[in-house]
Design a protein around this motif. Structure first.
Motif, PDB file in Angstrom:
ATOM      1  N   THR A 131       0.627  -1.115   0.060  1.00  0.00           N
ATOM      2  CA  THR A 131       0.113  -0.050  -0.019  1.00  0.00           C
ATOM      3  C   THR A 131       0.696   1.273  -0.026  1.00  0.00           C
ATOM      4  N   GLY A 132       0.373   2.229  -0.337  1.00  0.00           N
ATOM      5  CA  GLY A 132       0.978   3.899  -0.585  1.00  0.00           C
ATOM      6  C   GLY A 132       2.010   3.669  -1.471  1.00  0.00           C
ATOM      7  N   THR A 133       2.553   4.840  -1.501  1.00  0.00           N
ATOM      8  CA  THR A 133       4.058   5.227  -2.642  1.00  0.00           C
ATOM      9  C   THR A 133       4.866   5.935  -1.774  1.00  0.00           C
ATOM     10  N   PHE A 134       5.966   5.774  -2.557  1.00  0.00           N
ATOM     11  CA  PHE A 134       7.234   6.326  -1.954  1.00  0.00           C
ATOM     12  C   PHE A 134       7.503   7.571  -2.703  1.00  0.00           C
ATOM     13  N   VAL A 135       7.657   8.837  -2.093  1.00  0.00           N
ATOM     14  CA  VAL A 135       7.786  10.187  -2.696  1.00  0.00           C
ATOM     15  C   VAL A 135       9.087  10.686  -2.536  1.00  0.00           C
ATOM     16  N   PHE A 136       9.833   9.931  -1.641  1.00  0.00           N
ATOM     17  CA  PHE A 136      11.436  10.307  -1.790  1.00  0.00           C
ATOM     18  C   PHE A 136      12.253   9.070  -1.628  1.00  0.00           C
ATOM     19  N   ILE A 137      13.246   8.928  -2.323  1.00  0.00           N
ATOM     20  CA  ILE A 137      14.176   7.746  -2.201  1.00  0.00           C
ATOM     21  C   ILE A 137      15.643   8.171  -2.459  1.00  0.00           C
ATOM     22  N   GLY A 160       4.864   3.443  -7.884  1.00  0.00           N
ATOM     23  CA  GLY A 160       5.794   3.923  -6.757  1.00  0.00           C
ATOM     24  C   GLY A 160       5.568   3.289  -5.584  1.00  0.00           C
ATOM     25  N   ASP A 161       4.739   1.836  -5.426  1.00  0.00           N
ATOM     26  CA  ASP A 161       4.505   1.535  -4.114  1.00  0.00           C
ATOM     27  C   ASP A 161       5.917   0.406  -3.623  1.00  0.00           C
ATOM     28  N   THR A 162       6.707   0.386  -4.432  1.00  0.00           N
ATOM     29  CA  THR A 162       8.043  -0.362  -3.839  1.00  0.00           C
ATOM     30  C   THR A 162       9.256   0.294  -4.146  1.00  0.00           C
ATOM     31  N   VAL A 163      10.088   0.170  -3.543  1.00  0.00           N
ATOM     32  CA  VAL A 163      11.720   0.743  -3.957  1.00  0.00           C
ATOM     33  C   VAL A 163      12.349  -0.570  -3.893  1.00  0.00           C
TER      34      VAL A 163
END
Length: 172
Positions: free
Chosen positions: A97-103, A116-119
């Motif tokens: 769930t959710g999204t990553f907005v900074f990596i 963008g749910d996984t990095v």
């Protein structure tokens, strides 16, 4: 050669086999494949799961969040590692769930179910301490945990190291 192959043929077979293995290994040096989305397991030849993990932690400084919040996530390690796969999952049903907005540098977004749910890692550089920001969906989803699988080397990995529960606030 006694089996009817010429030395040139043997060299060609060796070269093809070597190139196939190198290209297979190199594919994972640029991140996890989509086949790892569900179980977070690397698909390396002869990779072995090691337990217990006693050097990698994944945590956040927040014990709760509201829908739409941005949650900082930190991965800390006492040893270098090369690869990783990071996700947030619902406690209720283990869905991503959710999204990553900074990596951080050396990583890239992967779309397992939503953009963008996984990095995952984007190179083979050694990693130790990483910081991310995850954005919760705007609609209520319940409590979550962060999970990371870490590949120390081509042959050694730890799967689904989990954070503490981050409780959702603001539910009806």
């Amino acid at each position: 050669m006694e089996d009817g192959r010429t030395p040139t043929m043997a060299i060609v077979i060796w070269a093809c086999t070597t190139l196939c293995l190198v290209s297979y290994a190199a594919a994972f040096s640029h991140g996890a494949s989509l086949s790892a989305c569900a179980d977070m397991m690397p698909r390396h030849l002869r990779a072995q799961l090691h337990n217990p993990n006693n050097y990698v932690t994944v945590h956040t400084n927040m014990s709760f969040y509201f829908p739409g919040d941005k949650v900082p996530v930190t991965v800390r390690s006492t040893q270098d590692f090369m690869g990783f796969l990071l996700q947030a999952r619902k406690v209720s049903n283990d869905e991503i769930t959710g999204t990553f907005v900074f990596i951080p540098p050396g990583s890239k977004l992967l779309t397992c179910f939503e953009d963008g749910d996984t990095v995952t890692h984007s190179d083979k550089s050694l990693k130790r301490n990483l910081s991310f920001v995850w954005k919760a969906p705007d609609q209520p989803i319940g409590d979550i945990k962060f999970f990371i699988s870490v590949v120390q080397s081509y042959f050694v990995y730890w799967a689904k190291i989990e954070s503490a529960i981050v409780a959702q606030r603001g539910q009806n």
